[in-house]
Design a protein around this motif. Structure first.
Motif, mmCIF file in Angstrom:
data_model
loop_
_atom_site.group_PDB
_atom_site.id
_atom_site.type_symbol
_atom_site.label_atom_id
_atom_site.label_comp_id
_atom_site.label_asym_id
_atom_site.label_seq_id
_atom_site.Cartn_x
_atom_site.Cartn_y
_atom_site.Cartn_z
ATOM 1 N N ASP A 49 16.903 44.902 15.977
ATOM 2 C CA ASP A 49 18.409 44.455 14.876
ATOM 3 C C ASP A 49 17.235 43.732 13.683
ATOM 4 O O ASP A 49 15.967 43.997 14.034
ATOM 5 C CB ASP A 49 18.509 43.189 16.556
ATOM 6 N N THR A 50 18.165 42.945 13.760
ATOM 7 C CA THR A 50 17.987 42.877 11.699
ATOM 8 C C THR A 50 17.182 41.552 11.934
ATOM 9 O O THR A 50 16.327 40.828 10.883
ATOM 10 C CB THR A 50 18.587 42.663 10.939
ATOM 11 N N ASN A 51 16.826 41.100 12.938
ATOM 12 C CA ASN A 51 16.152 39.657 13.182
ATOM 13 C C ASN A 51 14.445 40.010 13.836
ATOM 14 O O ASN A 51 14.075 38.794 13.643
ATOM 15 C CB ASN A 51 17.367 38.554 14.741
ATOM 16 N N GLY A 52 14.119 40.910 13.858
ATOM 17 C CA GLY A 52 12.756 41.758 13.713
ATOM 18 C C GLY A 52 12.389 40.914 15.011
ATOM 19 O O GLY A 52 11.695 41.158 15.654
ATOM 20 N N LYS A 53 14.161 41.389 16.576
ATOM 21 C CA LYS A 53 13.652 41.588 17.245
ATOM 22 C C LYS A 53 13.486 43.067 18.437
ATOM 23 O O LYS A 53 14.386 43.846 17.677
ATOM 24 C CB LYS A 53 14.885 40.646 18.864
ATOM 25 N N PRO A 54 11.636 43.676 18.278
ATOM 26 C CA PRO A 54 11.906 44.790 18.826
ATOM 27 C C PRO A 54 12.732 45.130 20.231
ATOM 28 O O PRO A 54 13.134 44.298 21.171
ATOM 29 C CB PRO A 54 10.546 45.046 18.965
ATOM 30 N N GLY A 55 13.554 46.756 19.691
ATOM 31 C CA GLY A 55 14.578 47.146 21.062
ATOM 32 C C GLY A 55 13.347 48.692 21.582
ATOM 33 O O GLY A 55 14.723 48.988 22.445
ATOM 34 N N ILE A 56 12.970 49.277 20.998
ATOM 35 C CA ILE A 56 12.695 50.216 21.224
ATOM 36 C C ILE A 56 11.848 50.832 22.515
ATOM 37 O O ILE A 56 12.641 51.795 22.952
ATOM 38 C CB ILE A 56 11.698 50.878 20.066
ATOM 39 N N GLY A 57 11.528 49.906 23.332
ATOM 40 C CA GLY A 57 11.476 50.055 24.579
ATOM 41 C C GLY A 57 12.372 50.199 25.659
ATOM 42 O O GLY A 57 12.332 50.434 26.995
ATOM 43 N N ILE A 73 2.615 67.980 7.861
ATOM 44 C CA ILE A 73 2.808 66.113 6.937
ATOM 45 C C ILE A 73 4.026 66.394 8.141
ATOM 46 O O ILE A 73 5.509 65.647 7.284
ATOM 47 C CB ILE A 73 2.683 65.903 5.775
ATOM 48 N N VAL A 74 4.039 64.959 8.203
ATOM 49 C CA VAL A 74 4.965 64.337 9.462
ATOM 50 C C VAL A 74 5.342 62.554 8.773
ATOM 51 O O VAL A 74 4.414 61.772 8.139
ATOM 52 C CB VAL A 74 4.456 64.080 10.222
ATOM 53 N N PHE A 75 6.661 62.495 8.414
ATOM 54 C CA PHE A 75 6.654 60.995 7.383
ATOM 55 C C PHE A 75 6.680 60.237 8.276
ATOM 56 O O PHE A 75 8.928 60.945 8.114
ATOM 57 C CB PHE A 75 7.308 61.855 6.577
ATOM 58 N N ALA A 76 7.319 58.880 8.637
ATOM 59 C CA ALA A 76 7.086 58.047 9.492
ATOM 60 C C ALA A 76 7.573 56.581 8.714
ATOM 61 O O ALA A 76 6.432 56.765 7.981
ATOM 62 C CB ALA A 76 6.778 58.105 10.282
ATOM 63 N N SER A 77 8.607 56.492 8.730
ATOM 64 C CA SER A 77 8.937 55.054 8.312
ATOM 65 C C SER A 77 10.834 54.341 9.535
ATOM 66 O O SER A 77 11.136 54.955 9.764
ATOM 67 C CB SER A 77 9.534 55.236 7.306
ATOM 68 N N PRO A 78 9.972 53.556 8.939
ATOM 69 C CA PRO A 78 11.502 52.303 9.519
ATOM 70 C C PRO A 78 12.994 53.118 8.031
ATOM 71 O O PRO A 78 12.313 52.825 7.321
ATOM 72 C CB PRO A 78 11.317 51.012 9.603
ATOM 73 N N LEU A 79 13.759 52.755 9.038
ATOM 74 C CA LEU A 79 14.747 52.135 7.662
ATOM 75 C C LEU A 79 14.900 51.335 7.236
ATOM 76 O O LEU A 79 14.833 50.229 7.777
ATOM 77 C CB LEU A 79 15.969 52.587 8.822
ATOM 78 N N SER A 104 15.591 52.662 13.145
ATOM 79 C CA SER A 104 16.245 51.906 12.646
ATOM 80 C C SER A 104 16.698 50.893 13.594
ATOM 81 O O SER A 104 17.074 50.912 15.111
ATOM 82 C CB SER A 104 17.493 52.326 12.104
ATOM 83 N N ALA A 105 17.524 49.440 12.963
ATOM 84 C CA ALA A 105 18.340 48.723 14.012
ATOM 85 C C ALA A 105 19.597 48.842 14.485
ATOM 86 O O ALA A 105 19.690 49.074 15.903
ATOM 87 C CB ALA A 105 18.013 47.267 13.322
ATOM 88 N N ASP A 106 19.930 50.000 13.410
ATOM 89 C CA ASP A 106 21.192 50.417 13.774
ATOM 90 C C ASP A 106 21.404 51.003 14.169
ATOM 91 O O ASP A 106 20.524 52.650 14.153
ATOM 92 C CB ASP A 106 22.243 50.624 12.222
ATOM 93 N N ASP A 107 22.638 51.902 14.886
ATOM 94 C CA ASP A 107 22.460 53.241 14.809
ATOM 95 C C ASP A 107 24.366 53.879 14.730
ATOM 96 O O ASP A 107 24.356 54.290 16.100
ATOM 97 C CB ASP A 107 22.018 52.968 16.961
#
Length: 162
Positions: free
Chosen positions: A134-142, A45-51, A96-99
């Protein structure tokens, strides 16, 4: 492999009523019982979640809490528990947005304690992907290498090379 999104299932948190410990069905009226056969059949079971607020999402936490209802009495319990759970492998994937050096500290600690130490799942690893936006919803994983890392993590999960 089957992907189950908890966004598609209403799963309420455990109320601690102990109906399940007294031979009665869980009193929660939701869709968790539909997932029980899938949990029992799974190898991993792989548990996946945003922080969210430094830990896993509330939907995932509610899902994990309900494992209480599938535990069985253990006559020789380790660590003072009185129950045993199905033996499974597990992994944790998070974004997570933060690192920062402490970003995943609470979430990884919860996974290690609740899933690995208490429930007794065999840890296959964690992939903690910080700096994904970021916490404003702008994705950056790419803009990171995390998707490639996740792909290789999945490929290596049972190869013994993790």
């Amino acid at each position: 492999m089957e992907k189950i999104s908890l966004l598609q299932y209403e799963v309420k948190g455990c109320l601690g009523c102990n109906a399940c410990r007294n031979g009665k069905p869980c009193i929660q009226k939701d869709r968790f019982q539909e997932l029980v056969p899938k949990i029992k059949e799974a190898d991993c079971i792989v548990f996946a979640s945003p922080l969210y607020f430094w830990t896993i999402s509330s939907k995932l936490k509610a899902f994990i809490e309900r494992f209480y209802s599938i535990a069985e009495e253990d006559e020789n319990p380790p660590y003072g528990r009185y129950e045993k759970y199905p033996v499974k492998d597990s992994a944790l994937l998070m974004t997570s947005a933060d690192d920062l050096f402490w970003t995943f500290e609470q979430a990884s600690s919860y996974y290690q304690f609740a899933i690995v130490n208490y429930i007794g799942f065999q840890d296959k690893g964690m992939l903690l992907a910080g700096g994904c936006g970021d916490t404003n919803g702008k994705p950056g994983i790419g803009e990171t290498n995390h998707l490639n890392e996740a792909y290789h993590f999945g490929k290596l999960l049972y190869s013994g090379d993790l």
